[in-house]
Scaffold this active site. Structure first.
Site, PDB file in Angstrom:
ATOM      1  N   CYS A  42       0.843  -1.189   0.000  1.00  0.00           N
ATOM      2  CA  CYS A  42       0.000   0.000   0.000  1.00  0.00           C
ATOM      3  C   CYS A  42       0.885   1.248   0.000  1.00  0.00           C
ATOM      4  O   CYS A  42       1.978   1.252   0.567  1.00  0.00           O
ATOM      5  CB  CYS A  42      -0.907   0.004   1.225  1.00  0.00           C
ATOM      6  SG  CYS A  42      -2.073   1.402   1.271  1.00  0.00           S
ATOM      7  N   ASP A  44       0.452   3.794   1.648  1.00  0.00           N
ATOM      8  CA  ASP A  44       0.411   4.417   2.974  1.00  0.00           C
ATOM      9  C   ASP A  44       1.828   4.678   3.496  1.00  0.00           C
ATOM     10  O   ASP A  44       2.667   3.771   3.529  1.00  0.00           O
ATOM     11  CB  ASP A  44      -0.345   3.513   3.946  1.00  0.00           C
ATOM     12  CG  ASP A  44      -0.700   4.212   5.250  1.00  0.00           C
ATOM     13  OD1 ASP A  44       0.224   4.669   5.951  1.00  0.00           O
ATOM     14  OD2 ASP A  44      -1.905   4.291   5.570  1.00  0.00           O
ATOM     15  N   ARG A  46       2.966   4.972   6.317  1.00  0.00           N
ATOM     16  CA  ARG A  46       3.313   4.302   7.571  1.00  0.00           C
ATOM     17  C   ARG A  46       3.789   2.864   7.368  1.00  0.00           C
ATOM     18  O   ARG A  46       4.100   2.171   8.347  1.00  0.00           O
ATOM     19  CB  ARG A  46       2.100   4.305   8.513  1.00  0.00           C
ATOM     20  CG  ARG A  46       1.604   5.688   8.888  1.00  0.00           C
ATOM     21  CD  ARG A  46       0.246   5.629   9.564  1.00  0.00           C
ATOM     22  NE  ARG A  46      -0.785   5.146   8.646  1.00  0.00           N
ATOM     23  CZ  ARG A  46      -2.057   4.946   8.982  1.00  0.00           C
ATOM     24  NH1 ARG A  46      -2.441   5.171  10.235  1.00  0.00           N
ATOM     25  NH2 ARG A  46      -2.931   4.521   8.079  1.00  0.00           N
TER      26      ARG A  46
END
Length: 211
Positions: A42, A44, A46
């Site tokens: 992903c 993302d 994080r």
């Protein structure tokens, strides 16, 4: 100092630190790329693939998009897969999602995210449709989202197995293994969800008979 200037300054500091410890590091790295793994993760911020797996530059080949999707019309993804499997000769392809995925949560709503995001998120809605009975039985919305994250990872691994790229490599080289993982933002741990060895059975409808 602007945010961009700060990034460039941090880069210089990082480069100097590496060269201080190992003066030949970048020279060696510039001539070496033999990764064992392709990571489809992903976007993302994080979930950095190298940080959470403890790998070094040159050890893991990475493709990222919203909600770690494997879409059969995505030329970007397929070109990365082709290069990794047929040129870098990776032995493992990992699809890694993460709990708390914003893309998965968005796909569970009926909100209009406008043209491009609607088109992208529909692929996750299709996964939900396959498992509607199981997912609707989970009353806690966060737990339902976490389960959809897991099921989405499984389906993306299956999508990999449906490609001629993977099937040809399975037939000719008996590789790569396919893995579906989910990363926990709250504990930093990776949970294996689903695996497929080279030559694993798939729906005959998706099998190529003339590779």
């Amino acid at each position: 100092m602007t945010p961009i200037e700060k990034l460039l300054l941090e880069n210089k500091a990082w480069s100097s630190e590496i060269k201080g410890d190992d003066p030949e590091y970048f020279e060696r790295l510039s001539h070496l790329q033999t990764p064992e793994f392709l990571w489809i993760g992903c976007s993302d911020s994080r979930v950095p693939a190298d940080r959470i797996t403890g790998t070094q530059p040159g050890e893991i080949f990475v493709h990222r998009n919203i909600a770690n999707l494997v879409i059969h019309t995505d030329v970007n993804l397929l070109s990365v897969l082709d290069f990794a499997v047929n040129h870098l000769k990776v032995n493992h392809v990992i699809v890694c999602g993460h709990y708390g995925c914003g893309g998965v949560k968005a796909a569970m709503t009926n909100h209009d995210f406008k043209y491009v995001l609607n088109m992208w998120l529909r692929n996750i809605k299709d996964v939900y449709r396959l498992y509607t009975k199981e997912l609707d039985a989970i009353s806690d919305i966060d737990k339902r989202a976490d389960r959809l994250v897991e099921l989405n990872v499984k389906e993306q691994v299956l999508h990999l197995a449906k490609t001629s790229i993977i099937q040809r490599a399975w037939k000719n080289d008996r590789r790569p293994q396919l893995h579906g993982w989910v990363y926990g933002l709250r504990d930093g741990l990776i949970k294996p969800i689903f695996d497929m060895d080279a030559g694993s059975a798939i729906d005959p409808l998706y099998q190529y008979d003339d590779l």
